[in-house]
Scaffold this motif. Structure first.
Motif, PDB file in Angstrom:
ATOM      1  N   THR A 119       0.778  -1.184   0.166  1.00  0.00           N
ATOM      2  CA  THR A 119       0.002   0.095  -0.010  1.00  0.00           C
ATOM      3  C   THR A 119       0.982   1.296   0.041  1.00  0.00           C
ATOM      4  OG1 THR A 119      -1.830  -1.113   1.054  1.00  0.00           O
ATOM      5  CG2 THR A 119      -1.786   1.203   1.209  1.00  0.00           C
ATOM      6  N   ALA A 120       1.748   1.268   0.825  1.00  0.00           N
ATOM      7  CA  ALA A 120       2.757   2.438   0.988  1.00  0.00           C
ATOM      8  C   ALA A 120       3.684   2.699  -0.494  1.00  0.00           C
ATOM      9  CB  ALA A 120       3.758   2.366   1.982  1.00  0.00           C
ATOM     10  N   LEU A 121       3.998   1.655  -0.912  1.00  0.00           N
ATOM     11  CA  LEU A 121       4.695   1.780  -2.110  1.00  0.00           C
ATOM     12  C   LEU A 121       3.677   1.703  -3.568  1.00  0.00           C
ATOM     13  CD1 LEU A 121       7.371  -1.310  -1.502  1.00  0.00           C
ATOM     14  CD2 LEU A 121       7.748   1.320  -1.571  1.00  0.00           C
ATOM     15  N   GLN A 122       2.509   1.610  -3.370  1.00  0.00           N
ATOM     16  CA  GLN A 122       1.448   1.790  -4.441  1.00  0.00           C
ATOM     17  C   GLN A 122       1.999   0.860  -5.604  1.00  0.00           C
ATOM     18  OE1 GLN A 122      -1.561   3.684  -4.459  1.00  0.00           O
ATOM     19  NE2 GLN A 122      -0.969   2.897  -2.386  1.00  0.00           N
ATOM     20  N   VAL A 123       2.226  -0.431  -5.413  1.00  0.00           N
ATOM     21  CA  VAL A 123       2.643  -1.354  -6.258  1.00  0.00           C
ATOM     22  C   VAL A 123       1.535  -1.884  -7.149  1.00  0.00           C
ATOM     23  CG1 VAL A 123       3.659  -3.558  -6.892  1.00  0.00           C
ATOM     24  CG2 VAL A 123       4.409  -2.321  -4.509  1.00  0.00           C
ATOM     25  N   PRO A 124       1.812  -1.590  -8.459  1.00  0.00           N
ATOM     26  CA  PRO A 124       0.660  -1.983  -9.326  1.00  0.00           C
ATOM     27  C   PRO A 124       0.345  -3.245  -9.403  1.00  0.00           C
ATOM     28  CG  PRO A 124       2.583  -1.318 -10.580  1.00  0.00           C
ATOM     29  CD  PRO A 124       2.863  -1.002  -9.227  1.00  0.00           C
ATOM     30  N   VAL A 125      -0.974  -3.979  -9.698  1.00  0.00           N
ATOM     31  CA  VAL A 125      -1.136  -5.222  -9.715  1.00  0.00           C
ATOM     32  C   VAL A 125      -0.432  -5.880 -10.905  1.00  0.00           C
ATOM     33  CG1 VAL A 125      -2.888  -7.014  -9.809  1.00  0.00           C
ATOM     34  CG2 VAL A 125      -3.130  -5.004  -8.264  1.00  0.00           C
ATOM     35  N   ASP A 126       0.267  -7.198 -10.753  1.00  0.00           N
ATOM     36  CA  ASP A 126       0.584  -7.473 -11.973  1.00  0.00           C
ATOM     37  C   ASP A 126      -0.438  -8.066 -12.890  1.00  0.00           C
ATOM     38  OD1 ASP A 126       3.705  -8.612 -11.048  1.00  0.00           O
ATOM     39  OD2 ASP A 126       2.359  -8.259  -9.558  1.00  0.00           O
ATOM     40  N   PRO A 127       0.002  -8.092 -14.293  1.00  0.00           N
ATOM     41  CA  PRO A 127      -1.195  -8.327 -15.375  1.00  0.00           C
ATOM     42  C   PRO A 127      -1.633  -9.746 -15.123  1.00  0.00           C
ATOM     43  CG  PRO A 127       0.181  -6.984 -16.269  1.00  0.00           C
ATOM     44  CD  PRO A 127       1.068  -7.230 -14.961  1.00  0.00           C
ATOM     45  N   ALA A 128      -0.598 -10.739 -14.551  1.00  0.00           N
ATOM     46  CA  ALA A 128      -0.807 -12.044 -14.312  1.00  0.00           C
ATOM     47  C   ALA A 128      -1.683 -12.495 -13.208  1.00  0.00           C
ATOM     48  CB  ALA A 128       0.260 -12.912 -14.116  1.00  0.00           C
ATOM     49  N   PHE A 129      -1.961 -11.636 -12.221  1.00  0.00           N
ATOM     50  CA  PHE A 129      -2.850 -11.714 -10.975  1.00  0.00           C
ATOM     51  C   PHE A 129      -3.893 -10.906 -11.166  1.00  0.00           C
ATOM     52  CE2 PHE A 129       1.345 -11.188  -8.374  1.00  0.00           C
ATOM     53  CZ  PHE A 129       1.545 -12.476  -8.619  1.00  0.00           C
ATOM     54  N   ASP A 130      -4.389 -10.216 -12.304  1.00  0.00           N
ATOM     55  CA  ASP A 130      -5.463  -9.409 -12.428  1.00  0.00           C
ATOM     56  C   ASP A 130      -6.585 -10.177 -13.508  1.00  0.00           C
ATOM     57  OD1 ASP A 130      -7.451  -7.514 -13.144  1.00  0.00           O
ATOM     58  OD2 ASP A 130      -6.113  -5.788 -13.402  1.00  0.00           O
TER      59      ASP A 130
END
Length: 133
Positions: A119-130
């Motif tokens: 959350t703090a890093l605002q890591v984008p969701v990997d396409p493989a997980f979306d």
């Protein structure tokens, strides 16, 4: 300290007492815990909450012990001391060993840490997980 009184069997309405009787029959105990006694001020909410809990926590694709352990994890995340205690007791009654409890707490702690970092890093969701990718 409760914000409402915890109603005894003698103080509740007939509708609330019927829910208490169902709790006793379903759980095979005479004990009605404080959560239900607090909710008894609103018999409609009491009935709706009990009916939903009975349905959600019933055996299904997830084992009842797994459901109780998930309840402990969510209650921890939400900061609900009452629910942590009551569902830890329920999980123990359904077979959670002290070693399982220790492992559960490790998973809760790890998830809390990595959730905060992501959350703090605002890591984008990997396409493989979306699933929408």
């Amino acid at each position: 300290m409760a914000t409402v009184t915890l109603l005894s069997d003698e103080e509740v309405s007939a509708d609330a007492l019927a829910v208490f009787d169902d709790i006793r029959a379903t759980r095979g105990t005479e004990y009605i815990n404080n959560f239900w006694r607090a909710l008894a001020h609103d018999p409609v909410m009491l009935r709706a909450t009990w009916d939903r809990l009975k349905h959600v926590m019933a055996p299904g694709m997830l084992d009842p012990l797994v459901k109780e352990m998930i309840y402990v994890a969510v209650s921890t995340a939400n900061g609900c001391e009452y629910c942590v205690h009551s569902h830890t007791a329920a999980a123990s009654a359904k077979g959670m060993s002290p070693q399982m409890h220790t492992e559960l707490l490790a998973v809760i702690g790890m998830a809390a840490q990595t959730n905060a970092l992501a959350t703090a890093l605002q890591v984008p969701v990997d396409p493989a997980f979306d699933p929408n990718s």
